[in-house]
Design a protein around this motif. Structure first.
Motif, PDB file in Angstrom:
ATOM      1  N   ALA A   1      -4.250   9.159  -1.324  1.00  0.00           N
ATOM      2  CA  ALA A   1      -3.970   8.074  -0.683  1.00  0.00           C
ATOM      3  C   ALA A   1      -4.403   6.984  -1.366  1.00  0.00           C
ATOM      4  O   ALA A   1      -5.804   7.472  -0.086  1.00  0.00           O
ATOM      5  N   LEU A   2      -4.458   5.702  -1.109  1.00  0.00           N
ATOM      6  CA  LEU A   2      -5.856   3.760  -1.303  1.00  0.00           C
ATOM      7  C   LEU A   2      -5.364   3.793   0.554  1.00  0.00           C
ATOM      8  O   LEU A   2      -3.938   3.994   1.675  1.00  0.00           O
ATOM      9  N   THR A   3      -6.317   4.037   1.655  1.00  0.00           N
ATOM     10  CA  THR A   3      -6.052   3.454   2.618  1.00  0.00           C
ATOM     11  C   THR A   3      -6.070   1.113   2.051  1.00  0.00           C
ATOM     12  O   THR A   3      -5.948   0.846   1.008  1.00  0.00           O
ATOM     13  N   LEU A   4      -5.402   0.791   3.174  1.00  0.00           N
ATOM     14  CA  LEU A   4      -5.448  -0.851   3.445  1.00  0.00           C
ATOM     15  C   LEU A   4      -6.646  -1.756   2.851  1.00  0.00           C
ATOM     16  O   LEU A   4      -6.456  -2.061   1.902  1.00  0.00           O
ATOM     17  N   GLU A   5      -7.523  -0.985   3.894  1.00  0.00           N
ATOM     18  CA  GLU A   5      -9.142  -1.317   2.743  1.00  0.00           C
ATOM     19  C   GLU A   5      -9.384  -1.520   1.620  1.00  0.00           C
ATOM     20  O   GLU A   5      -9.754  -1.767   1.151  1.00  0.00           O
ATOM     21  N   ASP A   6      -8.523  -0.090   1.422  1.00  0.00           N
ATOM     22  CA  ASP A   6      -9.552   0.506  -0.066  1.00  0.00           C
ATOM     23  C   ASP A   6      -8.399  -0.548  -1.225  1.00  0.00           C
ATOM     24  O   ASP A   6      -8.799  -1.183  -2.156  1.00  0.00           O
ATOM     25  N   TYR A   7      -6.863  -0.723  -1.115  1.00  0.00           N
ATOM     26  CA  TYR A   7      -6.644  -1.429  -1.652  1.00  0.00           C
ATOM     27  C   TYR A   7      -6.554  -2.861  -1.747  1.00  0.00           C
ATOM     28  O   TYR A   7      -7.134  -3.776  -2.461  1.00  0.00           O
ATOM     29  N   GLN A   8      -7.449  -3.545  -0.543  1.00  0.00           N
ATOM     30  CA  GLN A   8      -7.972  -4.756  -0.665  1.00  0.00           C
ATOM     31  C   GLN A   8      -8.562  -5.297  -0.934  1.00  0.00           C
ATOM     32  O   GLN A   8      -9.380  -6.283  -1.831  1.00  0.00           O
ATOM     33  N   ARG A   9      -9.936  -4.378  -1.446  1.00  0.00           N
ATOM     34  CA  ARG A   9     -10.525  -4.435  -1.368  1.00  0.00           C
ATOM     35  C   ARG A   9     -10.631  -3.956  -3.048  1.00  0.00           C
ATOM     36  O   ARG A   9     -11.941  -4.854  -4.589  1.00  0.00           O
ATOM     37  N   GLN A  10      -9.779  -3.598  -3.755  1.00  0.00           N
ATOM     38  CA  GLN A  10      -9.408  -3.624  -5.141  1.00  0.00           C
ATOM     39  C   GLN A  10      -8.316  -4.232  -5.931  1.00  0.00           C
ATOM     40  O   GLN A  10      -8.513  -4.806  -7.003  1.00  0.00           O
ATOM     41  N   MET A  11      -7.970  -5.030  -5.032  1.00  0.00           N
ATOM     42  CA  MET A  11      -7.110  -5.900  -5.747  1.00  0.00           C
ATOM     43  C   MET A  11      -7.323  -6.987  -6.449  1.00  0.00           C
ATOM     44  O   MET A  11      -7.883  -7.569  -6.138  1.00  0.00           O
ATOM     45  N   GLU A  12      -6.832  -7.561  -7.198  1.00  0.00           N
ATOM     46  CA  GLU A  12      -6.798  -9.298  -7.819  1.00  0.00           C
ATOM     47  C   GLU A  12      -4.956  -9.139  -8.577  1.00  0.00           C
ATOM     48  O   GLU A  12      -4.420  -8.431  -8.726  1.00  0.00           O
ATOM     49  N   THR A  13      -5.616 -10.449  -9.367  1.00  0.00           N
ATOM     50  CA  THR A  13      -4.269 -11.327 -10.040  1.00  0.00           C
ATOM     51  C   THR A  13      -4.368 -11.832 -11.017  1.00  0.00           C
ATOM     52  O   THR A  13      -5.421 -12.282 -11.028  1.00  0.00           O
ATOM     53  N   PRO A  14      -4.193 -11.739 -12.340  1.00  0.00           N
ATOM     54  CA  PRO A  14      -2.936 -10.429 -12.291  1.00  0.00           C
ATOM     55  C   PRO A  14      -3.036  -8.851 -11.918  1.00  0.00           C
ATOM     56  O   PRO A  14      -3.366  -8.965 -12.019  1.00  0.00           O
ATOM     57  N   VAL A  15      -1.997  -8.564 -11.605  1.00  0.00           N
ATOM     58  CA  VAL A  15      -2.168  -7.132 -11.230  1.00  0.00           C
ATOM     59  C   VAL A  15      -2.942  -6.406 -11.828  1.00  0.00           C
ATOM     60  O   VAL A  15      -2.632  -5.246 -11.719  1.00  0.00           O
ATOM     61  N   ILE A  16      -2.431  -6.484 -12.981  1.00  0.00           N
ATOM     62  CA  ILE A  16      -2.543  -5.623 -14.212  1.00  0.00           C
ATOM     63  C   ILE A  16      -4.448  -4.719 -14.211  1.00  0.00           C
ATOM     64  O   ILE A  16      -4.183  -3.959 -14.334  1.00  0.00           O
ATOM     65  N   GLY A  17      -4.962  -5.613 -13.329  1.00  0.00           N
ATOM     66  CA  GLY A  17      -6.106  -5.485 -13.634  1.00  0.00           C
ATOM     67  C   GLY A  17      -6.469  -4.690 -12.523  1.00  0.00           C
ATOM     68  O   GLY A  17      -7.278  -3.487 -12.338  1.00  0.00           O
ATOM     69  N   PHE A  18      -5.289  -4.377 -11.285  1.00  0.00           N
ATOM     70  CA  PHE A  18      -5.670  -3.874 -10.358  1.00  0.00           C
ATOM     71  C   PHE A  18      -5.257  -2.797 -10.909  1.00  0.00           C
ATOM     72  O   PHE A  18      -5.624  -1.139 -10.184  1.00  0.00           O
ATOM     73  N   TYR A  19      -4.003  -2.300 -11.290  1.00  0.00           N
ATOM     74  CA  TYR A  19      -3.763  -0.943 -11.996  1.00  0.00           C
ATOM     75  C   TYR A  19      -4.837  -1.052 -13.004  1.00  0.00           C
ATOM     76  O   TYR A  19      -4.422   0.509 -12.647  1.00  0.00           O
ATOM     77  N   GLN A  20      -5.141  -1.081 -13.709  1.00  0.00           N
ATOM     78  CA  GLN A  20      -5.972  -0.350 -14.578  1.00  0.00           C
ATOM     79  C   GLN A  20      -6.946  -0.287 -13.771  1.00  0.00           C
ATOM     80  O   GLN A  20      -8.110   1.257 -14.229  1.00  0.00           O
ATOM     81  N   LYS A  21      -7.847  -0.107 -12.451  1.00  0.00           N
ATOM     82  CA  LYS A  21      -8.303   0.102 -11.938  1.00  0.00           C
ATOM     83  C   LYS A  21      -7.908   1.918 -11.232  1.00  0.00           C
ATOM     84  O   LYS A  21      -8.225   2.604 -10.155  1.00  0.00           O
ATOM     85  N   ILE A  22      -7.078   1.420 -10.827  1.00  0.00           N
ATOM     86  CA  ILE A  22      -6.192   2.542  -9.805  1.00  0.00           C
ATOM     87  C   ILE A  22      -5.785   3.838 -11.213  1.00  0.00           C
ATOM     88  O   ILE A  22      -5.462   4.948 -10.471  1.00  0.00           O
ATOM     89  N   PHE A  23      -5.057   4.059 -11.790  1.00  0.00           N
ATOM     90  CA  PHE A  23      -4.336   4.764 -12.754  1.00  0.00           C
ATOM     91  C   PHE A  23      -4.931   4.529 -14.197  1.00  0.00           C
ATOM     92  O   PHE A  23      -5.091   3.611 -14.373  1.00  0.00           O
ATOM     93  N   ASP A  24      -4.336   5.931 -15.376  1.00  0.00           N
ATOM     94  CA  ASP A  24      -4.518   5.898 -16.489  1.00  0.00           C
ATOM     95  C   ASP A  24      -3.323   5.112 -17.115  1.00  0.00           C
ATOM     96  O   ASP A  24      -2.654   5.877 -17.231  1.00  0.00           O
ATOM     97  N   LEU A  25      -3.815   3.309 -17.468  1.00  0.00           N
ATOM     98  CA  LEU A  25      -2.339   2.727 -18.023  1.00  0.00           C
ATOM     99  C   LEU A  25      -2.378   3.667 -19.578  1.00  0.00           C
ATOM    100  O   LEU A  25      -0.582   3.049 -20.065  1.00  0.00           O
TER     101      LEU A  25
ATOM    102  N   VAL B   1       1.123  -1.002   0.206  1.00  0.00           N
ATOM    103  CA  VAL B   1      -0.054   0.549  -0.142  1.00  0.00           C
ATOM    104  C   VAL B   1       0.930   0.994  -0.381  1.00  0.00           C
ATOM    105  O   VAL B   1       0.840   2.138  -1.130  1.00  0.00           O
ATOM    106  N   ASN B   2       1.256   1.232   0.867  1.00  0.00           N
ATOM    107  CA  ASN B   2       2.928   2.636   1.007  1.00  0.00           C
ATOM    108  C   ASN B   2       3.743   2.707  -0.663  1.00  0.00           C
ATOM    109  O   ASN B   2       3.631   3.911  -0.711  1.00  0.00           O
ATOM    110  N   ALA B   3       4.134   1.254  -1.065  1.00  0.00           N
ATOM    111  CA  ALA B   3       4.355   1.442  -2.541  1.00  0.00           C
ATOM    112  C   ALA B   3       3.504   2.058  -3.133  1.00  0.00           C
ATOM    113  O   ALA B   3       4.102   3.072  -3.669  1.00  0.00           O
TER     114      ALA B   3
END
Length: 213
Positions: free
Chosen positions: A34-58, A20-22
């Motif tokens: 910033a994301l909270t731990l709960e924000d992160y846990q709610r959106q995390m998925e593997t492969p992580v590119i799916g998670f990055y698509q939720k957080i960033f404009d790739l 989360v901090n990274a």
């Protein structure tokens, strides 16, 4: 022989807040909240590119560049993380029971081996399989290859992880699975997998825990 395949990040290694901090270091650079731990846990998925698509404009911030920046930030903070509570006790317990134990992780292989040496865990594992890159991809094929290499039967194998992807890998292998709700995804999300979800690693070795393969 019965086998246990361990996930590393979020299961044996308590690093969710480091992740989360990274990520928040990147968001701060971009002027984003910033994301909270709960924000992160709610959106995390593997492969992580799916998670990055939720957080960033790739399209603006390419996934490869973000991954490299994340790893740099993670390495700078890695001493903030340690073994999950109960990790060494669980490894010792299952080793004494005669289980073969291995690690299959989406974490970069060389770094994974470094962490295992850092904590003096080499003697617990018959085999360790990390990723060949930094991009946090899936691990089904490496898990399948590991079972073949060690001569393990999937029906006699328990996969222990902390994400829905771990449950998916176990299902595809035909292995049993237990998820630990102390890592990178929330308990309520893990429950959707239909497998046993425990609060923490010490529950694995508590009397009467109904997980045995």
């Amino acid at each position: 022989m019965k086998w246990i395949i361990w996930d590393w990040n979020g299961t044996l290694f308590d690093d969710a807040m480091v992740a989360v901090n990274a990520l928040n270091d990147i968001l701060a650079r971009l002027g984003r909240p910033a994301l909270t731990l709960e924000d992160y846990q709610r959106q995390m998925e593997t492969p992580v590119i799916g998670f990055y698509q939720k957080i960033f404009d790739l399209h603006q911030e390419p996934f490869e560049a973000l991954s490299a920046e994340f790893i740099e930030n993670y390495r700078r903070r890695e001493d903030e993380a340690g073994l999950a509570p109960g990790a060494r006790q669980c490894l010792t317990h299952f080793g004494q029971l005669g289980y073969g134990q291995a690690v299959v992780s989406s974490f970069e292989h060389a770094r994974l081996l470094g962490y295992i040496r850092r904590f003096g865990l080499q003697g617990y594992f018959r085999q360790v399989s990390g990723s060949g890159d930094i991009y946090g991809g899936g691990k089904l094929e490496r898990a399948r290859l590991l079972l073949h290499d060690v001569g393990a039967c999937a029906k006699d194998t328990l996969l222990i992880g902390d994400t829905l992807h771990d449950a998916e890998v176990a299902q595809a292998l035909g292995a049993s699975c237990v998820l630990i709700a102390a890592g990178h995804q929330r308990k309520e999300d893990l429950a959707r997998s239909g497998v046993l979800v425990l609060e923490s690693l010490p529950h694995l070795i508590a009397d009467g825990t109904p997980w045995e393969v």
